[in-house]
Every structure is written in structure tokens, then in C-alpha cells.
Motif scaffolding. Structure first.
Motif, PDB file in Angstrom:
ATOM      1  N   TYR A 167       0.856  -1.178   0.000  1.00  0.00           N
ATOM      2  CA  TYR A 167       0.000   0.000   0.000  1.00  0.00           C
ATOM      3  C   TYR A 167       0.896   1.234   0.000  1.00  0.00           C
ATOM      4  O   TYR A 167       1.605   1.503   0.970  1.00  0.00           O
ATOM      5  N   ARG A 189      -1.050  -1.244  -4.508  1.00  0.00           N
ATOM      6  CA  ARG A 189      -2.252  -0.422  -4.368  1.00  0.00           C
ATOM      7  C   ARG A 189      -1.833   0.960  -3.892  1.00  0.00           C
ATOM      8  O   ARG A 189      -1.134   1.104  -2.893  1.00  0.00           O
ATOM      9  N   LEU A 248      -7.737   2.133   3.729  1.00  0.00           N
ATOM     10  CA  LEU A 248      -6.493   1.401   3.994  1.00  0.00           C
ATOM     11  C   LEU A 248      -6.709   0.293   5.025  1.00  0.00           C
ATOM     12  O   LEU A 248      -6.308  -0.861   4.804  1.00  0.00           O
ATOM     13  N   GLU A 296      -8.689  -2.634   3.748  1.00  0.00           N
ATOM     14  CA  GLU A 296      -7.932  -3.498   2.851  1.00  0.00           C
ATOM     15  C   GLU A 296      -6.881  -4.303   3.607  1.00  0.00           C
ATOM     16  O   GLU A 296      -6.632  -5.473   3.279  1.00  0.00           O
ATOM     17  N   PHE A 318       3.002  -1.290   4.122  1.00  0.00           N
ATOM     18  CA  PHE A 318       2.481   0.038   3.792  1.00  0.00           C
ATOM     19  C   PHE A 318       3.626   1.041   3.944  1.00  0.00           C
ATOM     20  O   PHE A 318       4.516   0.883   4.782  1.00  0.00           O
TER      21      PHE A 318
END
Length: 639
Positions: free
Chosen positions: A86, A108, A157, A160, A170
Motif C-alpha cells: 500500500y 495499491r 487502507l 484493505e 504500507f
């Protein structure tokens, strides 16, 4: 150069420190040369302890700055099993420093700042003093809480992160502001205390010290003094976000639910991914079946049910919050299967009781036979103990048979019947339908009317088994279906002694029962067990005393009252167990009935009119923590 607003933290601390801290778990998260702020959110050198005797899991969520790995770094990252990345940066940041992709990981972009938020221009602000830079960083952390656009991105966020069942990463540009706030919120969800969260936030300054020092050295001293606050983190940054949570929402939980729109299920899924509890509420004080059930629930934290949108994960996490397992620890293991097996192993005694009034053949002439039937009903309750929940057994059955006297010394009998049993215990119920055939014979050393005799009895039958267990806690109903065979035999030696007004008949014997119940897989619940077949033999010594009184005339009828007392002692191990499996984990449960000694007593009354006899009996039995009663109706006709 400050086209990056680097991420930050935030956490409203949940209350701290579990009463019994978990054992430290050493972390071996690699340090990367090309990504200096890469780390596991579980801790720095050891995994963080959490509330409720938990410890954070390593290898679940990683935080980082922009992914610019060396070749060696990339090989390391490829070996961590990361399946989702992420990127929290703006499009311009991504264009300036694109990520190097990790093998097998989905990418993503969730732009936390976003063009639709009030913070869209904060990466292009210039400063005249260090104080302005500090104020901007504090305001950025407040915006993580107060800005609706940012909250929407953070909510996306976290949803997910909850949905992927694998290691995830992330990051933003420097891995300190957007990333720092994300890490702090996740650690707060896990139950890490506020001081530890702050220390983890400030660890960015250690991880990035060399890079920051090189950057400052390349700047004119006056510029370096102004922009230095932007390159690292300060406690006031994170605290500003936390204070904003308290001011706007009152608690981190409210921020998660009202501000970010997270459901309770999602929060529990994230916590299940992040934390393993070393002990569950009340587990330390449990013994026996409940202890086994609680341990199964605890070990399931490392199964595919944990950290996912499963009924188990929701149940366990809510139990952690409530501080109680709610009784599921006693229901989850399938005690009723052991209770049912124990009940079946004692059914041969019921069969013998049904045939007992017609066993001797002493009331028949040589060559004569008697057709008979008997209906029996019984109940047995076993009080709960340290090792098991209480149980109850109900059974009712019908047996049809024939007895014949072949000689002065020998009689034989045979019959078939059906017994419907219902066994309940620990939230479950099992139906044990038993269809059987029974054969027996008695031989008197001198005659059947008087003196020493030997009595033998054998039975065999088919068991149809159905079970249903309500697991509680929203975990559903587990249903089982199986079948098997039950066999048994008894050999007894006795003495028949006619006296003036009574006939006394004491006997001593040995009984053996064998149950072979097929294994089966329960259905209907995530926690349905794969139950092993039960192959168990029960051996016992039995003693009985039968007393028949002289007939009493009542009109044309002859009434014969009687008394029967009995004692049975289990030989060897009287314990009956069942074993089940769930997702590679084993659980053993023990039947509530665990008595070595069992006593029984009853009275009967038979009424005869010529060749016809009818009668009834009532009795009670007990021993240890078990108690029950039984009754029966009998009828026969002699030819």
C-alpha cells in the motif's frame, strides 16, 4: 526537496500492560541498506506485549519508506511473503521515486493526502523558522483525525489491510508521518500501551539518522536549522494527533468506528492478525474438559480462522474484551460424544434387567416355554465435576423374547429389542438408537429350583448415532451422524435358596461390553470436529441379590412381590474419552459419568392368572456423582 510529507502516527492508547506479561519474542527483522526505515510494526528487537496477556505477531505488517531496495534488499524482501503493498503517497511523489516491486505482491496506491483533501498543498509549503515547520507537522497529524478526506483514505487502507490473509507492507516517502500514524493506530488496535507506541514512533530518528545527517550536511546551516524538524519526528507530532482523537471522538475506538467508518468485525480482524494471546480469559483456572476446550480456542489463533472475518475470530476477540469465554470452553470440545459412548457401554445392563424376570425358567415345566415382553424406561444424571460438565441420559426400550426349559437343569432364552437413548451434556445432545439381539441360558448344578447355578447372557446390536451441539457465542451448531456396533456378555454364578416364605437368589458375575462406533465429521459450524471412532471395552464385576416373596392370593390372581439390589464395580480404567480434530489440532474430552462403583435397587410386583403374567417394577440407582431411576412394564404367557 520537501515534496514529501512523511507519514505519522497516532494512537489513543488502550489501557496498558496485561497483568501477566507475555514472554519476550525476539524479532529478526532485516535491516535494509537501500530502505533505511523498513521495519516490522510488531516491535524493534522484541515483539511488543499487549493488553490481556497478548504479544504482537511478527511478519504480519511491515512499514517502510519508499521502496528503493538494493539487489540484496530486494532478495530479502522477496523472501518475506509480502502479498500486498500500500503506497500512501501522492501521484507526484510516486512519479519522483517509483517503487521497485516485490515479487508476488499486489500494488495499491491509497493517497492519504489526496487532491480532494484540505491537505493537498502541504507538500509545497515553505518555512521561515523551525517553529513553523514543527507547527506544520503537528497540524498534519491533527488533519489525519479532523480532515474528512484523509479519514476516508485511512478507512479504506484499514479495510484493505483486514481483507488480505498474508504479510503486507504500507509506506509513504520517508515512512514516518502517514506511515507513522498508520502504524500507531494499528498498534493501538492491538492493545500496545501509549508509551511503547510513542517509542516506536520516535524510532524513525534512529533508523534514518545517517540519511538525515547527510541531508542536513548538504544544506546551508541556516536552511538546515529551519527544515530539520521535517526530516525526523518529534513526540509532539504524534501527540497532536492523539490529542485530536481525544478532543473530537473521546477515544480511539470511537475514532475508528465513527471517524474511519470501521466495523467492529474489521477491528477484530485486524487485532486477530496482529496479536496472539498467550492465555485466554479465565483459562488459567480451568481444568479437565473446559481446560482442553479453552486451549483449543487459544491454539486456533494460529489457524486459518484467526485474523479473518470468521465467527471464531469475532467470538474470541469479543471474549477478550468481555474477559470471559462465556462457557464455550466447555462446549467446543464435544464432551457429549464421550457421554454417549459411556451411556452405550452400560446398555447391556439394561438388556439384562429387561430379561431378568424370565431368565431362570424355574417357573416352567420341562418342555414348556414362555413368550414375554418388557418395556423399560430410565434416567441417569451425572453432576458436573472438575473435569466435565453435567450430563443426563434418557432411554426407553422394548424387548420381546421367549424362554424355554429344556430339562430339570437347563433353560434358555432369546429376544430382540430396540432402545432409544438420548444423552445430553455440555451444550450437546446425541441420539443413540440401538437395535439388538439377546441370548441367554441358565444351568443348575442340581436343578433350576434350588442350589448352585451358572447364568450366561450375550447380546449384539447396531447403533444409529446422531448428534447436535450448540457451540454458543455465535459459533453455530455442529451436527454429527455415525453408526456402530455394541456387543456384550455376562457370566454369573449364583445360588437359589427357597425358604418358607421367600426365595433368595444371590449371584456374582463378570460383565464385558464392547463399543465400536465409527468416526465421523461434524457439519454446520467452523468449529465442527472430525471425531475419531470410539473403540472401547468396559469390564466390570457384578453382584445381585433377588428376593421373591410367597404369592399372595387376590381373587383369581396370584401376586408375587419382589426386591432386587445390585452392585457393579468397573475393573481397570472406568474413564471414557472421545477424541476430535480441528484444523490440525487435537482435543480429548472425558465423559461426565466416571464412577467405578454403581448401586441399584428396586421393587417389583408380578400378577399371574393361569398362564398369563403381568407386572411392573420401579427402581433407583446411583454412585459417586450419578443418580437416576428406572421403571418397567412386563407381560408374559406360558405355553
Amino acid at each position: 526537496m520537501f515534496q514529501r510529507l512523511l507519514c505519522s502516527l497516532s494512537v489513543l492508547s488502550l489501557s496498558i500492560a496485561a497483568a501477566h506479561a507475555a514472554e519476550p519474542v525476539t524479532l529478526d527483522t532485516p535491516r535494509l541498506s537501500g530502505i533505511d526505515n523498513f521495519r516490522d510494526i510488531a516491535g524493534i528487537t522484541t515483539a511488543y506485549s499487549t493488553a490481556h496477556d497478548g504479544v504482537m505477531r511478527s511478519g504480519v505488517l511491515y512499514r517502510s519508506n519508499a521502496l528503493t531496495p538494493s539487489a540484496a534488499d530486494l532478495a530479502t524482501l522477496n523472501g518475506l511473503g509480502i502479498k500486498a503493498i500500500y503506497d500512501l503517497r501522492t501521484p507526484s511523489e510516486i512519479a519522483a521515486t517509483p517503487d521497485t516491486m516485490i515479487s508476488g505482491a499486489a500494488y495499491r496506491n491509497i493517497d492519504i493526502i489526496g487532491s480532494t483533501t484540505s491537505g493537498a498543498d502541504i507538500t509545497n509549503i515553505s518555512f521561515h523558522s523551525a517553529a513553523e515547520a514543527v507547527a506544520m507537522m503537528e497540524e498534519t497529524n491533527r488533519a489525519f483525525v479532523s480532515d474528512a478526506g484523509m479519514r476516508g483514505q485511512f478507512g479504506q487502507l484499514f479495510n484493505e489491510l483486514a481483507s488480505v490473509d498474508a504479510a503486507q507492507l504500507f509506506h509513504c516517502t520517508a515512512g514516518k508521518d502517514r506511515t507513522g500514524w498508520t502504524a500507531a493506530v494499528l498498534q493501538s488496535i492491538a492493545g500496545v500501551d501509549e508509551a511503547t507506541i510513542m517509542a516506536n514512533y520516535l524510532a524513525t530518528n534512529d533508523y534514518t539518522a545517517a540519511r538525515v545527517a547527510a541531508t542536513l550536511k548538504a544544506l546551508p546551516p541556516s536552511m538546515a536549522a529551519v527544515y530539520e524538524p521535517l526530516l525526523g519526528v518529534q513526540a509532539s507530532y504524534l501527540q497532536a494527533g492523539l490529542d485530536q482523537v481525544a478532543a473530537e471522538y473521546g477515544s480511539m475506538d470511537n475514532y475508528l468506528k465513527q471517524g474511519l467508518g470501521l466495523s467492529q468485525e474489521t477491528i477484530y480482524v485486524l487485532r486477530g492478525k496482529l496479536v496472539e494471546y498467550k492465555r485466554l480469559p479465565g483459562q488459567a483456572g480451568l481444568v479437565g474438559n473446559a481446560a482442553a476446550g479453552a486451549e483449543l480456542l487459544r491454539q486456533l489463533q494460529n489457524s486459518e480462522l484467526s485474523g479473518t472475518y470468521s465467527a471464531y475470530n469475532y467470538y474470541l476477540q469479543s471474549a477478550i474484551d468481555a474477559g470471559s469465554l462465556g462457557g464455550v470452553e466447555s462446549q467446543v470440545g464435544g464432551q457429549v460424544h464421550a457421554d454417549a459412548a459411556s451411556h452405550l457401554l452400560r446398555q447391556n445392563a439394561m438388556i439384562e434387567q429387561a430379561a431378568a424376570p424370565f431368565a431362570s425358567g424355574s417357573d416352567l415345566k420341562v418342555g414348556q416355554y414362555r413368550l414375554w415382553s418388557t418395556a423399560l424406561a430410565s434416567y441417569l444424571g451425572t453432576d458436573g465435576s472438575a473435569h466435565a460438565e453435567s450430563s443426563n441420559e434418557h432411554s426407553q426400550g422394548l424387548m420381546l423374547g421367549i424362554s424355554q426349559r429344556f430339562s430339570e437343569q437347563l433353560s434358555a432364552r432369546g429376544g430382540f429389542g430396540y432402545s432409544k437413548g438420548s444423552v445430553g451434556g455440555a451444550g450437546g445432545e446425541a441420539d443413540t438408537d440401538f437395535t439388538f439381539l439377546n441370548l441367554g441360558a441358565r444351568y443348575g448344578l442340581t436343578s433350576l429350583e434350588r442350589g448352585m447355578f451358572v447364568d450366561a447372557n450375550a447380546s449384539a446390536g447396531y447403533v444409529d448415532y446422531d448428534s447436535k451441539r450448540e457451540l454458543g457465542g455465535g459459533l453455530g451448531t455442529a451436527k454429527g451422524d455415525s453408526h456402530g456396533n455394541l456387543t456384550g456378555a455376562t457370566v454369573a454364578f449364583g445360588y437359589r435358596l427357597p425358604l418358607s416364605s421367600v426365595i433368595v437368589e444371590p449371584s456374582l458375575g463378570f460383565r464385558v461390553s464392547r463399543l465400536d462406533l465409527q468416526g465421523f465429521k461434524e457439519k454446520g459450524s467452523e468449529l465442527a470436529l472430525d471425531v475419531d471412532g470410539i473403540e472401547q471395552t468396559r469390564r466390570s464385576a457384578v453382584a445381585n441379590l433377588d428376593v421373591s416373596f410367597a404369592p399372595v392370593a387376590m381373587g383369581a390372581w396370584q401376586l408375587v412381590p419382589g426386591v432386587r439390589v445390585g452392585y457393579e464395580r468397573a475393573l481397570g480404567d472406568q474413564q471414557v474419552d472421545s477424541e476430535g480434530h480441528l484444523l490440525g489440532l487435537d482435543i480429548e474430552q472425558r465423559a461426565a459419568f466416571d464412577n467405578r462403583d454403581q448401586f441399584s435397587g428396586g421393587v417389583s410386583l408380578m400378577a399371574s392368572l393361569g398362564a398369563l403374567s403381568v407386572g411392573a417394577e420401579v427402581g433407583a440407582n446411583g454412585g459417586g456423582d450419578s443418580h437416576g431411576f428406572n421403571g418397567g412394564l412386563k407381560a408374559s404367557y406360558a405355553f
